[in-house]
Design a protein around this motif. Structure first.
Motif, PDB file in Angstrom:
ATOM      1  N   ILE A 137       0.821  -1.214   0.000  1.00 10.11           N
ATOM      2  CA  ILE A 137       0.000   0.000   0.000  1.00 10.11           C
ATOM      3  C   ILE A 137       0.860   1.272   0.000  1.00 10.11           C
ATOM      4  CG2 ILE A 137      -0.314   0.050   2.521  1.00 10.11           C
ATOM      5  CD1 ILE A 137      -3.227   0.612   0.139  1.00 10.11           C
ATOM      6  N   ASP A 138       2.036   1.206   0.643  1.00 14.11           N
ATOM      7  CA  ASP A 138       2.927   2.378   0.625  1.00 14.11           C
ATOM      8  C   ASP A 138       3.474   2.612  -0.779  1.00 14.11           C
ATOM      9  OD1 ASP A 138       2.626   2.796   3.346  1.00 14.11           O
ATOM     10  OD2 ASP A 138       4.306   1.484   3.864  1.00 14.11           O
ATOM     11  N   VAL A 140       2.013   1.694  -3.522  1.00 18.74           N
ATOM     12  CA  VAL A 140       0.909   2.174  -4.368  1.00 18.74           C
ATOM     13  C   VAL A 140       0.720   3.677  -4.160  1.00 18.74           C
ATOM     14  CG1 VAL A 140      -1.554   2.002  -4.847  1.00 18.74           C
ATOM     15  CG2 VAL A 140      -0.237  -0.071  -4.418  1.00 18.74           C
ATOM     16  N   GLU A 141       0.791   4.103  -2.911  1.00 12.58           N
ATOM     17  CA  GLU A 141       0.689   5.546  -2.644  1.00 12.58           C
ATOM     18  C   GLU A 141       1.821   6.300  -3.350  1.00 12.58           C
ATOM     19  OE1 GLU A 141       1.030   6.686   1.475  1.00 12.58           O
ATOM     20  OE2 GLU A 141       1.056   8.824   0.982  1.00 12.58           O
ATOM     21  N   THR A 144       1.176   6.442  -7.037  1.00 10.14           N
ATOM     22  CA  THR A 144       0.111   7.404  -7.347  1.00 10.14           C
ATOM     23  C   THR A 144       0.663   8.825  -7.339  1.00 10.14           C
ATOM     24  OG1 THR A 144      -1.392   5.924  -6.170  1.00 10.14           O
ATOM     25  CG2 THR A 144      -2.238   8.094  -6.735  1.00 10.14           C
ATOM     26  N   ALA A 264      -3.192   2.805  -8.576  1.00 17.66           N
ATOM     27  CA  ALA A 264      -2.422   4.044  -8.741  1.00 17.66           C
ATOM     28  C   ALA A 264      -2.875   4.790  -9.988  1.00 17.66           C
ATOM     29  CB  ALA A 264      -0.927   3.716  -8.828  1.00 17.66           C
ATOM     30  N   ASP A 302      -8.425  -0.869  -0.374  1.00 21.89           N
ATOM     31  CA  ASP A 302      -7.193  -0.241  -0.862  1.00 21.89           C
ATOM     32  C   ASP A 302      -7.489   1.103  -1.524  1.00 21.89           C
ATOM     33  OD1 ASP A 302      -5.687  -2.292   0.100  1.00 21.89           O
ATOM     34  OD2 ASP A 302      -5.338  -3.262  -1.837  1.00 21.89           O
ATOM     35  N   GLU A 305      -8.186   3.521   1.263  1.00 21.02           N
ATOM     36  CA  GLU A 305      -6.961   3.837   2.000  1.00 21.02           C
ATOM     37  C   GLU A 305      -6.094   4.836   1.225  1.00 21.02           C
ATOM     38  OE1 GLU A 305      -5.740   2.887   4.986  1.00 21.02           O
ATOM     39  OE2 GLU A 305      -3.733   3.761   4.680  1.00 21.02           O
ATOM     40  N   ILE A 306      -5.879   4.558  -0.065  1.00 19.81           N
ATOM     41  CA  ILE A 306      -5.060   5.472  -0.885  1.00 19.81           C
ATOM     42  C   ILE A 306      -5.741   6.838  -0.958  1.00 19.81           C
ATOM     43  CG2 ILE A 306      -4.193   5.940  -3.229  1.00 19.81           C
ATOM     44  CD1 ILE A 306      -2.573   3.848  -1.798  1.00 19.81           C
ATOM     45  N   ARG A 309      -5.097   8.680   2.230  1.00 21.03           N
ATOM     46  CA  ARG A 309      -3.712   9.170   2.317  1.00 21.03           C
ATOM     47  C   ARG A 309      -3.505  10.422   1.458  1.00 21.03           C
ATOM     48  NH1 ARG A 309       0.635   4.353   2.702  1.00 21.03           N
ATOM     49  NH2 ARG A 309      -0.441   3.007   4.181  1.00 21.03           N
TER      50      ARG A 309
END
Lengths: 512, 512
Positions: A137-138, A140-141, A144, A264, A302, A305-306, A309
């Motif tokens: 997930i980090d 993916v952030e 993005t 992303a 997900d 979450e993104i 963030r």
């Protein structure tokens, strides 16, 4: 199709040098050289291809674009030196070895992709490694943010900016043509960038193009949206998240769509237009990208979450993806169907319900409706004609004819009605079969080509009644689509023999 | 280096078409079209690149090679149709999804690689997926057989055919120049195809080229070997296992060497020349490809297993890879050292011992020596001058001067002796540091460039005594190598301060 052969110098990157010079320089196929043109003082790194036959030692073949960039002409002398590979190569290797990439490393890779410092081969290695080893997930952030940072961004005057996205896989999913005008009619800002069909029978951009131009720059998107509250344009003309196009380019042959890269890709496009409120439509079914409710929920988490963030409010709508939305598949057929609903038609039910459900969530999130009342507000914006009025403004500002009516949008002149081979209930509409037949009939390029589902799942039909109709713009393509339909049985009536449909049972009509 | 710019049509594969035509055809970047030239009836599948700027709708840009293949000239009309991707795409995807590939699937992939039906991007995806997900022993066998099947094979009159291979990573490893003549002198057939240095200071082909030409076709290799029993040639001129070159090409930027692909690469080259008896040299050390004895044994087992499946007798020699073999690094220096041993010199010990050990194993396996006596037989073929005599025959048949003596091979005229900064024992020779300095000095292109290790590990030196000498063919490259040497400390004397060596302590001599 016949095409005229023309040998031209081609664009691209890289250079050819002779093997002897390569050995003198100590470089191998795929190594980098820095080419400097002393006259202009300009230099650029290039990836070399080594040849023994195309040129003589002491010369270098440079692609036109490189020559233009450096101000070079035939016969000019350049300085070449070995150049070290970009550090992104090391980070790609790290992902190949199942390492976790830092935000900095991801940004370096994405920047080098966009700057053409990485070759398509090297991008392929990154995408393949991410596909196999996955992105957390980090990562993916980071991906993005990096996609947004390396492309254009748009800021709108109106707030909140809302957006929707469907991750795809369902034919006939023309709900954007309803959701955007409903949302804009509620006074919200919805700058919808959409895609053309890659494997489908019509992407939203293909549909909207029936009514108005869809190719606009980011600046034009901003101006038009600020004027009327919404647009429906093709994302490919803007320079938003350009890294995404490169990723899609290398994923394409393998029909992969890595989960992290997909998230992303979607979220970068939303973030780049400053979206504050987003609904993601996740169709679930055996032929869509997500096969089970459990997978859909995990994917939704997900996305949310993104979004959080990045400071975006995200909700997901898990939707039914087993059969087409509405009855029409293919640009003109779908646009006519969507327009007719805006004009007040009360069918098809699946299209109306899905559209007001998605629009309703957005209205609630944006505070335009109480919790639980969004759908009703959406329905009334549709019923009052406010959405139709807004859609006409959108068509007008994009340069189309605002007074267009659903009856003006006619399907292909060549059509074939497929009769039920037996009496019974329709038990299955095969998404991929329907799309294949529609594509062979000419969709999405031939706007009039497509399929109309006369019967949907659960409909009781008598033998000989039409279960679906194929439309095409030429007899040849209609015939080919019919052949494929006989092979694929995209619509199944309970009790029907899964055997060849006898040729004489199919009526071929010429409409005009 | 200065190069003349020349814009030329380039070779390659693929074609450019205009976006409008691409949409009409329903193809995207990376899709395949079949191009048919009706005049000649010839057709070929090509991968398309889509452009909006390089040409007008209705035209197609084809690379020269494609035009030549089809017999096309400017202004000719071709028929184009969408073509389905080769099935190898599906098998590559299977490996991406961690599936096990059947022999048939591996052969299809390798055949499509060699036939240019797969793009370099697609080959990159295969190599990356194999690297990450690994290849099991059955897949390695399939890959080996497929590489052999899609290339040229050689059959020799003399039997048994024996071969050796080092998996690399140790500088100064010139043992092939001793092993081949020893083995051929024993009456065995040893057609040694070898490589040029990619990251090293001199591959066996680079060394042999000091004495004779090394570029020969497979047919020439066969004729020469049958005449004198052995050759030492560059493998790149033959068309043996051409798929291997493509794999190496896409692995190169990432400096990866997937274990299964490496085994297949080595074994395919042995199998293609009909080798019956093979020794694989596996150097172990912190800077070689294999870091521990345990890894070496595991790798050895795989080599032996693949050999046995292909009907080859394989043994592995796990060797010391911590410091250079012999004292010389770089083409001329290494060749002079090897020749001096053939001429009867009794040093350097590490070179002689490793050469007779490897040759001894081959002699025992081929029945030319009793178990345990191979090394002695090798040593006596060396001492008797039989190996030198045979080496001269090999040099002669490859077109070199057979009467060459080690003293004829002189190193670069520009040299710098590096003194010990303190008194003490030499405790470390850093392989990669030595190779880096030798390469910056010009090796392997400049045959005279390289390093001579005056002291090796365990040698006691006094402060100011020469520990190693750098050779180059120009003052500029010597200076650059010296700078790097000051930074890298490739030779460490116990107790020496790991600090800058003062510039005035280094003597710069011009030899002639």
């Amino acid at each position: 199709m016949q095409l005229l052969v023309q040998r031209v110098d081609i664009a691209g990157r890289g250079a050819f040098i002779h093997e002897e010079d390569a050995r003198r320089l100590g470089v191998f196929d795929g190594d980098r050289l820095r080419v400097l043109y002393p006259e202009t003082g300009k230099s650029t790194p290039i990836v070399v291809d080594i040849t023994t036959s195309l040129l003589t030692p002491g010369t270098i073949s440079l692609y036109n674009v490189t020559c233009t960039d450096l101000g070079l002409g035939d016969g000019d002398m350049v300085e070449v030196h070995t150049a070290i590979p970009p550090s992104s190569i090391r980070f790609i290797r790290k992902k190949m070895d199942n390492g976790r990439l830092t935000a900095e490393e991801v940004l370096t890779i994405v920047r080098d992709m966009v700057n053409e410092a990485l070759s398509l081969n090297e991008i392929t290695a990154f995408v393949t490694a991410s596909y196999i080893n996955g992105l957390d997930i980090d990562e993916v952030e980071s991906l993005t943010r990096a996609m947004v940072e390396t492309g254009e961004k748009i800021e709108f005057a109106g707030h909140p900016v809302v957006d929707k996205h469907s991750i795809g896989g369902v034919p006939g999913n023309k709900i954007t043509l309803l959701v955007v005008p409903i949302i804009a009619a509620a006074g919200l800002t919805i700058p919808k960038t959409s895609s053309r069909a890659i494997t489908g029978a019509g992407g939203t951009a293909d549909l909207m193009e029936v009514l108005a131009p869809v190719n606009f720059t980011a600046e034009e998107v901003q101006m038009m949206t600020d004027r009327v509250g919404g647009v429906i344009v093709w994302g490919g003309s803007t320079n938003i998240a350009p890294a995404d196009d490169l990723i899609i380019r290398v994923e394409y042959p393998f029909k992969i769509d890595e989960r992290g890269q997909m998230i992303a890709s979607v979220m970068a496009k939303k973030f780049a237009v400053g979206a504050e409120i987003v609904v993601i439509d996740i169709p679930v079914g055996p032929t869509t990208k997500v096969h089970t409710m459990q997978d859909a929920r995990r994917l939704a988490q997900d996305f949310i979450e993104i979004g959080s963030r990045l400071g975006m409010q995200v909700e997901c709508a898990v939707t039914y993806g087993d059969s087409p939305v509405g009855r029409a598949i293919g640009p003109n057929l779908e646009v006519a169907e969507a327009l007719s609903v805006l004009e007040g038609a009360e069918t098809p039910n699946s299209l109306i319900e899905k559209s007001v459900a998605v629009a309703g969530i957005l209205l609630e999130m944006a505070g335009k409706a109480q919790r639980g009342e969004g759908e009703e507000v959406a329905r009334s914006l549709l019923a009052s004609g406010a959405a139709l009025e807004k859609f006409r403004e959108i068509i007008a500002i994009q340069g189309g004819k605002p007074d267009v009516r659903s009856s003006d949008i006619i399907p292909g002149a060549y059509q074939a009605e497929i009769p039920a081979p037996v009496s019974g209930y329709v038990v299955s509409l095969n998404n991929s079969g329907l799309v294949t037949v529609a594509r062979i009939a000419g969709a999405p390029h031939d706007k009039g080509a497509g399929i109309y589902c006369n019967a949907k799942i659960g409909t009781q039909v008598r033998k000989g009644e039409t279960i679906y109709t194929i439309y095409a713009e030429s007899q040849e393509l209609l015939n080919r689509a019919l052949e494929e339909a006989r092979r694929l049985y995209p619509v199944v009536v309970e009790g029907m023999l899964l055997d060849r449909i006898p040729q004489d049972s199919i009526e071929l009509d010429r409409m005009d």
